[in-house]
Scaffold this motif. Structure first.
Motif, PDB file in Angstrom:
ATOM      1  N   ARG A  64      23.355  30.837  42.487  1.00 34.11           N
ATOM      2  CA  ARG A  64      24.343  30.250  43.390  1.00 34.11           C
ATOM      3  C   ARG A  64      25.571  31.159  43.514  1.00 34.11           C
ATOM      4  O   ARG A  64      26.102  31.380  44.583  1.00 34.11           O
ATOM      5  CB  ARG A  64      24.757  28.877  42.841  1.00 34.11           C
ATOM      6  CG  ARG A  64      25.816  28.172  43.640  1.00 34.11           C
ATOM      7  CD  ARG A  64      26.033  26.757  43.121  1.00 34.11           C
ATOM      8  NE  ARG A  64      26.591  26.683  41.771  1.00 34.11           N
ATOM      9  CZ  ARG A  64      27.881  26.846  41.508  1.00 34.11           C
ATOM     10  NH1 ARG A  64      28.722  27.103  42.475  1.00 34.11           N
ATOM     11  NH2 ARG A  64      28.323  26.755  40.269  1.00 34.11           N
ATOM     12  N   LEU A  65      25.994  31.709  42.368  1.00 38.83           N
ATOM     13  CA  LEU A  65      27.201  32.525  42.385  1.00 38.83           C
ATOM     14  C   LEU A  65      26.967  33.907  42.982  1.00 38.83           C
ATOM     15  O   LEU A  65      27.887  34.527  43.503  1.00 38.83           O
ATOM     16  CB  LEU A  65      27.773  32.628  40.981  1.00 38.83           C
ATOM     17  CG  LEU A  65      28.379  31.294  40.552  1.00 38.83           C
ATOM     18  CD1 LEU A  65      28.578  31.236  39.066  1.00 38.83           C
ATOM     19  CD2 LEU A  65      29.690  31.053  41.279  1.00 38.83           C
ATOM     20  N   ALA A  66      25.717  34.361  42.923  1.00 35.79           N
ATOM     21  CA  ALA A  66      25.416  35.666  43.514  1.00 35.79           C
ATOM     22  C   ALA A  66      25.753  35.638  44.995  1.00 35.79           C
ATOM     23  O   ALA A  66      26.291  36.590  45.540  1.00 35.79           O
ATOM     24  CB  ALA A  66      23.947  35.996  43.307  1.00 35.79           C
ATOM     25  N   GLY A  67      25.444  34.511  45.643  1.00 35.52           N
ATOM     26  CA  GLY A  67      25.752  34.359  47.063  1.00 35.52           C
ATOM     27  C   GLY A  67      27.242  34.466  47.319  1.00 35.52           C
ATOM     28  O   GLY A  67      27.678  35.165  48.223  1.00 35.52           O
TER      29      GLY A  67
ATOM     30  N   VAL B 253      29.810  43.325  44.456  1.00 39.44           N
ATOM     31  CA  VAL B 253      28.458  43.543  43.968  1.00 39.44           C
ATOM     32  C   VAL B 253      28.387  43.248  42.482  1.00 39.44           C
ATOM     33  O   VAL B 253      29.352  43.469  41.758  1.00 39.44           O
ATOM     34  CB  VAL B 253      28.049  45.037  44.086  1.00 39.44           C
ATOM     35  CG1 VAL B 253      26.575  45.156  44.338  1.00 39.44           C
ATOM     36  CG2 VAL B 253      28.848  45.759  45.121  1.00 39.44           C
ATOM     37  N   VAL B 254      27.215  42.789  42.016  1.00 35.17           N
ATOM     38  CA  VAL B 254      27.007  42.577  40.581  1.00 35.17           C
ATOM     39  C   VAL B 254      25.979  43.571  40.079  1.00 35.17           C
ATOM     40  O   VAL B 254      24.969  43.810  40.730  1.00 35.17           O
ATOM     41  CB  VAL B 254      26.412  41.188  40.282  1.00 35.17           C
ATOM     42  CG1 VAL B 254      26.587  40.867  38.815  1.00 35.17           C
ATOM     43  CG2 VAL B 254      27.022  40.150  41.132  1.00 35.17           C
ATOM     44  N   ARG B 255      26.247  44.131  38.919  1.00 32.99           N
ATOM     45  CA  ARG B 255      25.288  45.043  38.312  1.00 32.99           C
ATOM     46  C   ARG B 255      25.229  44.779  36.811  1.00 32.99           C
ATOM     47  O   ARG B 255      25.976  43.971  36.294  1.00 32.99           O
ATOM     48  CB  ARG B 255      25.725  46.498  38.516  1.00 32.99           C
ATOM     49  CG  ARG B 255      25.796  46.927  39.944  1.00 32.99           C
ATOM     50  CD  ARG B 255      25.885  48.441  40.009  1.00 32.99           C
ATOM     51  NE  ARG B 255      25.864  48.890  41.384  1.00 32.99           N
ATOM     52  CZ  ARG B 255      26.952  49.184  42.072  1.00 32.99           C
ATOM     53  NH1 ARG B 255      28.125  49.084  41.510  1.00 32.99           N
ATOM     54  NH2 ARG B 255      26.850  49.600  43.313  1.00 32.99           N
ATOM     55  N   GLY B 256      24.332  45.531  36.135  1.00 33.19           N
ATOM     56  CA  GLY B 256      24.249  45.420  34.687  1.00 33.19           C
ATOM     57  C   GLY B 256      25.396  46.159  34.018  1.00 33.19           C
ATOM     58  O   GLY B 256      26.260  46.714  34.680  1.00 33.19           O
TER      59      GLY B 256
ATOM     60  N   VAL C 108      36.593  30.416  35.823  1.00 31.40           N
ATOM     61  CA  VAL C 108      36.652  28.956  35.864  1.00 31.40           C
ATOM     62  C   VAL C 108      35.240  28.367  35.747  1.00 31.40           C
ATOM     63  O   VAL C 108      34.995  27.455  34.953  1.00 31.40           O
ATOM     64  CB  VAL C 108      37.330  28.479  37.179  1.00 31.40           C
ATOM     65  CG1 VAL C 108      37.136  26.985  37.371  1.00 31.40           C
ATOM     66  CG2 VAL C 108      38.805  28.839  37.162  1.00 31.40           C
ATOM     67  N   GLU C 109      34.312  28.932  36.520  1.00 29.19           N
ATOM     68  CA  GLU C 109      32.938  28.420  36.517  1.00 29.19           C
ATOM     69  C   GLU C 109      32.290  28.625  35.146  1.00 29.19           C
ATOM     70  O   GLU C 109      31.600  27.755  34.633  1.00 29.19           O
ATOM     71  CB  GLU C 109      32.101  29.141  37.588  1.00 29.19           C
ATOM     72  CG  GLU C 109      32.655  28.983  38.992  1.00 29.19           C
ATOM     73  CD  GLU C 109      31.928  27.912  39.788  1.00 29.19           C
ATOM     74  OE1 GLU C 109      31.049  27.246  39.213  1.00 29.19           O
ATOM     75  OE2 GLU C 109      32.258  27.753  40.982  1.00 29.19           O
TER      76      GLU C 109
END
Lengths: 177, 359
Positions: B199-202, B210-213, B254-255
């Protein structure tokens, strides 16, 4: 449509990302979508920038120079051809930006949603830029004064512009603007 | 270079990184990186050895030009040529995020590293210069301030490739404009356990991030550690980009905290069990793979943050996360190790530090 990752199996999953206000879609097969497990959390489209460029230029009716049979353009400074750029996605030097300006505009707008920089500037370039803006303002005022036949004020302005021109000449070659 | 005194290779994490900071229960570190190039000289992937050398000496002269021994943005900066380092030493610099894997692989690069290891400049990586600042916890604005101070100091001596319309010109068009990439390293076990990552990726993508390792592009997100960074570098000022990343980070914090709270409310015994099992394994195991260790560290870190375990402090857990990396283990052993040997050493090291931390 084939999966854009393995290019073997038919694509069954569409991953949509909105980047810089623009939608970007990637089509994947089940296996590739799963093997990217981390797709769950973000996961970037693993299409190469070269592929993205090719698709993009095609979309803008600017086919790859090689594909249209038109002679490829080349940067005079570093020798990189546009063809070379689309293969690696990397520019060769600062001069490439002038040479490939037309094509790059579309690329930058696609990546960033904008092709105009609004952030920091090098102090030296900033100095020159400020000077140029200042001179333009004086020239505009000078023109208005001449129009209004305010010759005394116009002479004053002309002298100040001359001073600024001399100052700009003394700065030598800063970064191009 | 006299950086050895500062434990460049003998300690897995910069000492300042062990410090506390805002939101450190979720945010491990903040980084700002500026890509800069020199007008007219081909970018690193096209330049010859002489041009590579010219860039290095340009930077070295620019740094020498600063007021010596005075506190300033260029104080205590040391230049080291990658060709003077062994492959394990380079790998340790990668593990400490001082240089990138790409940079470590190149033969013509050099790095400028500040004594406290908070500032580093990669020379001849993908761009001529990449100035980066790494701070513990959530300190993006502070990192940008230091980064721009170093940038200004260098710019007095170096003719940057810059264009009024396009901004800073970079090798890859994805960096053109501000040339700035800002990122935060986040520990998000709550969101992963409660299955909210998708959900949060969206949300992250919608906000041009962007999210990465843990180690950037193409690396896996081991131990629930993620790197979130800005995607675009043009059309917004540096401050606007940072504030976007900052508010996204605030939202994720927060999440994450609310996920941790609900875990604590709804399944405290299971959570405690998970944390104490991690403790049990880490203090007794004889063989630990990198992946297993990262997962255990994540559980332990979560337990410390929630006050479920008090046998170990947060900073030690953070350090252990970095000391289990392959290159550091081998530097410590003074020799190259096979993956099996590394797993044994890793278990040994984790046991040692956890028992010392509780003694």
């Amino acid at each position: 449509m084939l999966c854009q990752e393995c290019r073997l199996r038919p694509a069954s999953v569409k991953v949509t990302a909105i980047i810089g206000g623009q939608k970007r879609e990637v089509h994947l097969c089940d296996a590739c979508a799963q093997s990217r497990g981390e797709v769950e959390f973000g996961g970037e489209a693993k299409i190469s920038i070269g592929e993205m460029l090719a698709a993009l230029l095609h979309q803008h009716g600017m086919l790859h120079p090689a594909a249209t049979g038109a002679p490829d353009i080349k940067c005079d400074n570093c020798g990189l051809s546009f063809d070379g750029f689309t293969k690696t996605g990397k520019l060769g030097c600062s001069e490439c930006f002038t040479k490939f300006d037309e094509q790059l505009k579309h690329v930058l707008r696609h990546i960033h949603g904008s092709a105009r920089h609004v952030g920091r500037m090098p102090r030296r370039a900033g100095g020159t830029l400020r000077l140029k803006r200042q001179m333009q303002a004086l020239r505009d005022e000078l023109a208005a004064c001449v129009q209004a036949e305010q010759f005394e004020r116009a002479a004053e302005l002309r002298d100040r512009i001359k001073d600024l021109e001399a100052a700009e000449g003394g700065r030598g070659n800063g970064p191009k603007s | 270079m006299d950086l050895s005194r500062d434990d460049l290779f003998s300690w897995p994490i910069s000492h300042w990184m062990e410090g506390d900071g805002p939101e450190s229960d979720v945010v491990i570190s903040s980084r700002v990186r500026l890509a800069r190039n020199v007008t007219g000289i081909p970018f690193p992937h096209l330049m010859d050895d002489g041009q590579a050398e010219r860039i290095i000496s340009m930077v070295s002269q620019a740094l020498a030009g600063g007021p010596a021994d005075e506190p300033g943005p260029t104080a205590d900066l040391h230049l080291v040529r990658l060709s003077d380092l062994g492959s394990l030493q380079r790998a340790v610099l990668v593990e400490k995020h001082l240089i990138s894997p790409l940079h470590a692989a190149g033969a013509r690069g050099a790095a400028v590293i500040r004594g406290d290891q908070a500032v580093s400049i990669m020379i001849n990586e993908e761009d001529h210069l990449r100035i980066q600042v790494l701070f513990p916890a959530l300190q993006l604005l502070e990192a940008l301030a230091v980064c721009t101070a170093v940038d200004d100091a260098l710019e007095r001596h170096i003719d940057y490739a810059w264009d009024q319309r396009l901004g800073y010109l970079t090798s890859c068009p994805t960096n053109t404009g501000t040339g700035m990439r800002a990122s935060v390293m986040l520990h998000l076990p709550g969101l992963v356990i409660t299955n909210q990552a998708r959900r949060l990726a969206g949300l992250i993508n919608k906000l041009s991030c962007v999210v990465r390792g843990m180690y950037g592009e193409g690396t896996e997100a081991a131990g629930n550690v993620f790197q979130v960074s800005n995607q675009i570098t043009m059309g917004q000022t540096e401050e606007e980009i940072l504030s976007g990343l900052q508010s996204l980070t605030a939202r994720l914090i927060v999440e994450e905290r609310s996920a941790r709270r609900s875990l604590l409310e709804e399944m405290k015994p299971q959570l405690e069990d998970r944390v104490w099992r991690a403790w049990g394994i880490m203090t007794t195991a004889r063989v630990l793979s990198s992946r297993e260790a990262m997962q255990l560290i994540s559980d332990l870190k979560l337990g410390v943050a929630l006050g479920l375990i008090d046998r170990v402090g947060a900073s030690l857990v953070n350090s252990i996360m970095f000391m289990i990396r392959p290159a550091y283990l081998q530097i410590l052993a003074g020799q190259e190790l096979s993956p099996d040997e590394r797993d044994i050493r890793r278990a040994e090291l984790v046991r040692q530090h956890l028992s010392a931390g509780t003694a």
